[in-house]
Enzyme design. Structure first.
Site, PDB file in Angstrom:
ATOM      1  N   GLU A  90      -1.468  -5.557   8.540  1.00 43.51           N
ATOM      2  CA  GLU A  90      -0.667  -5.003   9.624  1.00 43.51           C
ATOM      3  C   GLU A  90      -1.285  -5.276  10.993  1.00 43.51           C
ATOM      4  OE1 GLU A  90      -0.043  -0.821   8.933  1.00 43.51           O
ATOM      5  OE2 GLU A  90       0.801  -1.145   6.939  1.00 43.51           O
ATOM      6  N   ASP A 116       0.843  -1.201   0.000  1.00 44.85           N
ATOM      7  CA  ASP A 116       0.000   0.000   0.000  1.00 44.85           C
ATOM      8  C   ASP A 116       0.882   1.257   0.000  1.00 44.85           C
ATOM      9  OD1 ASP A 116       0.858  -0.067   2.625  1.00 44.85           O
ATOM     10  OD2 ASP A 116      -1.132   0.111   3.517  1.00 44.85           O
ATOM     11  N   SER A 117       2.210   1.061   0.025  1.00 41.73           N
ATOM     12  CA  SER A 117       3.150   2.171  -0.210  1.00 41.73           C
ATOM     13  C   SER A 117       2.889   2.787  -1.576  1.00 41.73           C
ATOM     14  CB  SER A 117       4.599   1.672  -0.116  1.00 41.73           C
ATOM     15  OG  SER A 117       4.779   0.508  -0.895  1.00 41.73           O
ATOM     16  N   GLU A 174       9.172  -4.193  10.505  1.00 38.03           N
ATOM     17  CA  GLU A 174       9.557  -2.877   9.966  1.00 38.03           C
ATOM     18  C   GLU A 174      10.047  -1.949  11.073  1.00 38.03           C
ATOM     19  OE1 GLU A 174       6.737  -1.099   7.277  1.00 38.03           O
ATOM     20  OE2 GLU A 174       7.840   0.794   7.196  1.00 38.03           O
ATOM     21  N   LYS A 187      -1.163  -9.522   2.784  1.00 34.69           N
ATOM     22  CA  LYS A 187      -0.447  -9.059   3.974  1.00 34.69           C
ATOM     23  C   LYS A 187      -1.359  -8.087   4.704  1.00 34.69           C
ATOM     24  CE  LYS A 187       2.978  -5.809   3.845  1.00 34.69           C
ATOM     25  NZ  LYS A 187       2.408  -4.757   4.716  1.00 34.69           N
ATOM     26  N   ASP A 200      -1.294  -6.260  -0.525  1.00 32.46           N
ATOM     27  CA  ASP A 200      -1.299  -5.593   0.782  1.00 32.46           C
ATOM     28  C   ASP A 200      -2.707  -5.071   1.077  1.00 32.46           C
ATOM     29  OD1 ASP A 200      -0.066  -4.716   3.054  1.00 32.46           O
ATOM     30  OD2 ASP A 200       1.068  -3.094   2.105  1.00 32.46           O
TER      31      ASP A 200
HETATM   32  O1  KIV Z   1       3.494  -1.142   1.648  1.00 32.08           O
HETATM   33  C1  KIV Z   1       4.668  -1.553   1.651  1.00 32.08           C
HETATM   34  O2  KIV Z   1       5.456  -1.297   0.728  1.00 32.08           O
HETATM   35  C2  KIV Z   1       5.115  -2.345   2.787  1.00 32.08           C
HETATM   36  C3  KIV Z   1       6.571  -2.661   2.875  1.00 32.08           C
HETATM   37  C4  KIV Z   1       7.317  -1.484   3.368  1.00 32.08           C
HETATM   38  C5  KIV Z   1       6.831  -3.868   3.686  1.00 32.08           C
HETATM   39  O3  KIV Z   1       4.325  -2.693   3.607  1.00 32.08           O
END
Ligand code: KIV
Length: 266
Positions: free
Chosen positions: A116, A45-46, A183, A114, A84
């Site tokens: 969090e 989600d970056s 992280e 993934k 994500d």
């Molecule tokens: O969203 C992302 O890119 C991440 C990584 C930094 C692990 O969660």
């Protein structure tokens, strides 16, 4: 090189070899990561920050994540692709969490998701795993909780926080996660977490003792020149290369050098 990376390959790599994970958000980047033998491609989600220019990851939703995940999975023939789960796609209810995780596999064609958090999201993780969807956990600096954490800062510096992270990691393992992203965690704490669980840890700003490493692709390639925290290593200076190429194009057009006969039809 193995044809296709499976969840079992990731789990059994622990203690045998170091794992690699990078982010990708489009077909072309995914193609290069896949060709380069990266084990896992994370459609992080970056995306919200490095591609769309938001100040944090909070404003991205399922629709955008699925759109980019589908582009990535079209190119990835070998790597395991992880979608994500964006902010508020799993926090509010177990039902929503399972539904949205399912969309990453159904529509995004990802192999895993993934999300969090530790003990607070265990019920959601268990339900997603029970639905047959592999889950990667994410502990330490969890950017979706940036408002609660008070900024993007290192987590687990004090003894209680470190102990909580270890308990969270154990809970994620118990809930059925196949790996955990760590992280922004001090090296020694990440080492302790890594040795407390039998599933691989994938570090970003968590030192060398994790079972694998992940970076955001824009950081690795030097595309995000202004962003250089301690954990980021620029393996290329693509920002500089792009600027130089575009400037050359502009100058050649302005002085009538491009297109020349070699680049024109007759
Ligand atoms: O969203 C992302 O890119 C991440 C990584 C930094 C692990 O969660």
């Amino acid at each position: 090189m193995k044809d296709k990376i499976t969840i079992q390959d990731i789990i059994s790599a622990k203690g045998q070899r170091k794992l690699t994970m990078l982010t990708a958000y489009d077909f072309n980047t995914s193609y290069y990561l896949d060709q380069s033998g990266i084990d896992m491609i994370l459609v992080g989600d970056s995306l919200a920050m490095v591609v769309l220019g938001h100040e944090d990851t909070l404003s991205i939703g399922m629709e955008e994540m699925l759109h980019h995940t589908r582009a990535v999975t079209r190119a990835a023939k070998r790597a395991l692709v992880i979608g994500d789960m964006p902010f508020m796609s799993y926090q509010a209810s177990i039902k929503e969490a399972v539904h949205n995780a399912g969309l990453f596999l159904k529509k995004g064609r990802a192999h895993a998701v993934k999300l969090e958090g530790g003990q607070k999201v265990i019920a959601q993780i268990k339900a997603i795993v029970d639905a047959g969807i592999p889950v990667q956990g994410h502990l330490g600096l969890t950017p979706q909780s940036v408002r609660q954490l008070g900024g993007f800062r290192v987590q687990g510096r004090d003894k209680n926080q470190a102990e909580e992270l270890i308990q969270d990691a154990k809970a994620l393992e118990q809930a059925g996660c196949f790996s955990i992203v760590l992280e922004a965690i001090p090296t020694e704490v990440a080492k302790q977490i890594t040795s407390s669980v039998s599933i691989p840890t994938i570090g970003i700003g968590a030192g060398p003792h994790c079972d694998g490493q992940v970076l955001v692709i824009h950081d690795l390639l030097g595309l995000n020149e202004a962003f250089k925290p301690k954990f980021v290593k620029h393996y290329a200076q693509l920002g500089k290369t792009i600027r130089e190429a575009i400037t050359r194009f502009r100058k050649e057009v302005e002085i009538g050098e491009f297109p020349d006969t070699e680049h024109s039809y007759f």
